[in-house]
Design a protein around this motif. Structure first.
Motif, mmCIF file in Angstrom:
data_model
loop_
_atom_site.group_PDB
_atom_site.id
_atom_site.type_symbol
_atom_site.label_atom_id
_atom_site.label_comp_id
_atom_site.label_asym_id
_atom_site.label_seq_id
_atom_site.Cartn_x
_atom_site.Cartn_y
_atom_site.Cartn_z
ATOM 1 N N SER A 132 64.686 -14.244 10.494
ATOM 2 C CA SER A 132 65.547 -14.984 11.422
ATOM 3 C C SER A 132 65.429 -14.387 12.817
ATOM 4 O O SER A 132 65.368 -13.169 12.984
ATOM 5 C CB SER A 132 66.998 -14.925 10.947
ATOM 6 N N ARG A 133 65.419 -15.269 13.834
ATOM 7 C CA ARG A 133 65.376 -14.760 15.210
ATOM 8 C C ARG A 133 66.762 -14.391 15.694
ATOM 9 O O ARG A 133 66.918 -13.636 16.637
ATOM 10 C CB ARG A 133 64.764 -15.821 16.134
ATOM 11 N N THR A 134 67.775 -14.967 15.056
ATOM 12 C CA THR A 134 69.139 -14.743 15.545
ATOM 13 C C THR A 134 69.963 -13.841 14.633
ATOM 14 O O THR A 134 70.943 -13.257 15.079
ATOM 15 C CB THR A 134 69.882 -16.086 15.681
ATOM 16 N N ARG A 135 69.558 -13.720 13.369
ATOM 17 C CA ARG A 135 70.308 -12.906 12.423
ATOM 18 C C ARG A 135 69.371 -11.858 11.829
ATOM 19 O O ARG A 135 68.642 -12.142 10.879
ATOM 20 C CB ARG A 135 70.877 -13.781 11.295
ATOM 21 N N PRO A 136 69.374 -10.649 12.355
ATOM 22 C CA PRO A 136 68.411 -9.640 11.894
ATOM 23 C C PRO A 136 68.576 -9.264 10.426
ATOM 24 O O PRO A 136 67.697 -8.616 9.853
ATOM 25 C CB PRO A 136 68.689 -8.434 12.807
ATOM 26 N N ASP A 137 69.680 -9.682 9.816
ATOM 27 C CA ASP A 137 69.908 -9.339 8.413
ATOM 28 C C ASP A 137 69.444 -10.441 7.457
ATOM 29 O O ASP A 137 69.717 -10.382 6.263
ATOM 30 C CB ASP A 137 71.405 -9.055 8.177
ATOM 31 N N ARG A 138 68.733 -11.450 7.984
ATOM 32 C CA ARG A 138 68.348 -12.586 7.148
ATOM 33 C C ARG A 138 66.926 -13.031 7.400
ATOM 34 O O ARG A 138 66.361 -12.756 8.463
ATOM 35 C CB ARG A 138 69.252 -13.801 7.437
ATOM 36 N N GLY A 139 66.381 -13.757 6.436
ATOM 37 C CA GLY A 139 65.081 -14.378 6.625
ATOM 38 C C GLY A 139 64.972 -15.587 5.716
ATOM 39 O O GLY A 139 65.668 -15.674 4.701
ATOM 40 N N THR A 140 64.098 -16.524 6.094
ATOM 41 C CA THR A 140 63.927 -17.765 5.324
ATOM 42 C C THR A 140 62.629 -17.719 4.526
ATOM 43 O O THR A 140 61.579 -17.375 5.065
ATOM 44 C CB THR A 140 63.905 -18.985 6.255
ATOM 45 N N VAL A 141 62.724 -18.064 3.250
ATOM 46 C CA VAL A 141 61.557 -18.155 2.376
ATOM 47 C C VAL A 141 61.365 -19.623 2.024
ATOM 48 O O VAL A 141 62.289 -20.272 1.527
ATOM 49 C CB VAL A 141 61.771 -17.323 1.093
ATOM 50 N N ARG A 142 60.172 -20.138 2.342
ATOM 51 C CA ARG A 142 59.876 -21.530 1.977
ATOM 52 C C ARG A 142 59.044 -21.529 0.712
ATOM 53 O O ARG A 142 58.065 -20.788 0.606
ATOM 54 C CB ARG A 142 59.112 -22.230 3.109
ATOM 55 N N ILE A 143 59.469 -22.346 -0.243
ATOM 56 C CA ILE A 143 58.735 -22.395 -1.509
ATOM 57 C C ILE A 143 58.246 -23.816 -1.795
ATOM 58 O O ILE A 143 58.836 -24.807 -1.356
ATOM 59 C CB ILE A 143 59.596 -21.929 -2.704
ATOM 60 N N LEU A 144 57.167 -23.858 -2.554
ATOM 61 C CA LEU A 144 56.719 -25.090 -3.188
ATOM 62 C C LEU A 144 57.177 -25.014 -4.629
ATOM 63 O O LEU A 144 56.801 -24.080 -5.346
ATOM 64 C CB LEU A 144 55.190 -25.183 -3.125
ATOM 65 N N GLY A 145 58.001 -25.939 -5.055
ATOM 66 C CA GLY A 145 58.440 -26.000 -6.448
ATOM 67 C C GLY A 145 57.683 -27.088 -7.187
ATOM 68 O O GLY A 145 57.485 -28.179 -6.638
ATOM 69 N N GLU A 146 57.247 -26.780 -8.391
ATOM 70 C CA GLU A 146 56.500 -27.759 -9.182
ATOM 71 C C GLU A 146 56.951 -27.709 -10.634
ATOM 72 O O GLU A 146 57.254 -26.632 -11.151
ATOM 73 C CB GLU A 146 55.001 -27.463 -9.129
ATOM 74 N N MET A 147 56.977 -28.866 -11.273
ATOM 75 C CA MET A 147 57.220 -28.930 -12.714
ATOM 76 C C MET A 147 56.106 -29.737 -13.354
ATOM 77 O O MET A 147 55.739 -30.806 -12.847
ATOM 78 C CB MET A 147 58.553 -29.602 -13.040
ATOM 79 N N THR A 148 55.627 -29.230 -14.477
ATOM 80 C CA THR A 148 54.617 -29.963 -15.241
ATOM 81 C C THR A 148 55.171 -30.237 -16.631
ATOM 82 O O THR A 148 56.029 -29.508 -17.134
ATOM 83 C CB THR A 148 53.325 -29.140 -15.389
ATOM 84 N N ASN A 149 54.675 -31.293 -17.266
ATOM 85 C CA ASN A 149 55.077 -31.552 -18.647
ATOM 86 C C ASN A 149 54.136 -30.812 -19.609
ATOM 87 O O ASN A 149 53.223 -30.105 -19.171
ATOM 88 C CB ASN A 149 55.165 -33.068 -18.918
ATOM 89 N N HIS A 150 54.378 -30.980 -20.902
ATOM 90 C CA HIS A 150 53.601 -30.221 -21.894
ATOM 91 C C HIS A 150 52.165 -30.718 -21.999
ATOM 92 O O HIS A 150 51.354 -30.122 -22.706
ATOM 93 C CB HIS A 150 54.305 -30.251 -23.255
ATOM 94 N N ARG A 151 51.851 -31.775 -21.304
ATOM 95 C CA ARG A 151 50.441 -32.202 -21.223
ATOM 96 C C ARG A 151 49.783 -31.675 -19.953
ATOM 97 O O ARG A 151 48.651 -32.024 -19.643
ATOM 98 C CB ARG A 151 50.357 -33.732 -21.264
ATOM 99 N N GLY A 152 50.517 -30.856 -19.220
ATOM 100 C CA GLY A 152 49.961 -30.268 -18.007
ATOM 101 C C GLY A 152 50.001 -31.184 -16.801
ATOM 102 O O GLY A 152 49.424 -30.877 -15.751
ATOM 103 N N GLU A 153 50.688 -32.320 -16.926
ATOM 104 C CA GLU A 153 50.762 -33.273 -15.812
ATOM 105 C C GLU A 153 51.920 -32.896 -14.895
ATOM 106 O O GLU A 153 53.025 -32.602 -15.363
ATOM 107 C CB GLU A 153 50.994 -34.691 -16.357
#
Lengths: 170, 170
Positions: free
Chosen positions: B122-143
């Motif tokens: 964070s530029r304004t809060r030195p005690d914090r930071g942002t983590v961006r994630i890619l979330g994915e779910m696949t089924n049991h067939r790998g799709e």
């Protein structure tokens, strides 16, 4: 979301052509209880400030707050009841800009609205078009708690020259 | 999501500094039953192909499918259990690119993973930071059935010069 069987579409069904940029649908409102908040979060978002009133009081929220996914799901319920249940929707093309702007607390009454941002006929499927909406929920103090943008594909209204539409003689 | 009370953070808590671009967390898996699908959708997404097996068979899906909000909420549960329950998270800054890529059907086993896309102090809060994630779910067939991008704010690890961290003498 997917094509619903024709038989379930009421006579007042809305098609792609029935949506217009700037059109706003009032989606009604829903009351969120503490029991609702805990029940949802136990299943889907078991963070202390969603499931444990005592831990929630000690948290930065100062009390129980709803999971953001709970709030988003409540928006969906209102959108289904007021729009999709009476429309020829095909599928959801996804959601962007999903933001939780203020906490939702036990006893809050949430009111939702959907504003049409764009209507785009499909280039590849002449029987379909995409409607982009801005979805918003406010609490009973008028504060915005949820915002999202969603794209929904609707069927186009059957052409005027189709036998069904004109009871034609072919 | 919000600051959790310090007392509830286990000793292995992850801070902002513990996330790195490219890092992937396996979030485990969950089985979705037809009863789960109907129970969720009756509350939050009562479209025929989510709540009525007979209407669903006649729909374009050919059978019951889970509400997209149900699938997204199941992702959240796995992310909470495997990551947030063991991390100093502050809040969610929102979700983008939420896409339902294939139907989720009764009996599907969904496996989730989260890949770190960016870590920004964070530029304004030195005690914090942002983590961006890619979330994915696949089924049991790998799709792939679900994709989303989410931004979560975490606390930064207490500085090495803080009294608590070094048992210092100030």
């Amino acid at each position: 979301m997917a094509e619903r069987e024709q038989g379930s579409i009421p006579s007042t069904v809305r098609y792609f052509e029935d949506f217009h940029v700037g059109q706003r649908d009032d989606l009604g409102s829903v009351v969120v209880t503490g029991a609702d908040i805990v029940a949802f979060a136990r299943q889907f978002d078991p963070q202390p400030f969603h499931v444990d009133p005592q831990a929630a009081r000690a948290s930065a929220f100062g009390g129980l707050v709803a999971s953001g996914w709970h709030t988003a799901s409540l928006f969906m319920r209102l959108y289904v009841e007021r729009v999709l249940a009476h429309a020829a929707s095909v599928l959801s093309a996804g959601v962007d800009d999903l933001r939780w702007l203020r906490p939702v607390r036990p006893g809050d009454t949430l009111s939702a609205r959907a504003t049409v941002l764009a209507c785009t006929p499909s280039r590849t499927r002449p029987d379909r078009g995409t409607v982009r909406i801005l979805g918003e929920m406010t609490n009973h103090r008028g504060e915005l708690v949820l915002r999202l943008r969603s794209a929904i594909v609707f069927q186009r209204r059957p052409a005027a020259h189709s036998p069904r539409a004109v009871g034609g003689s072919y």
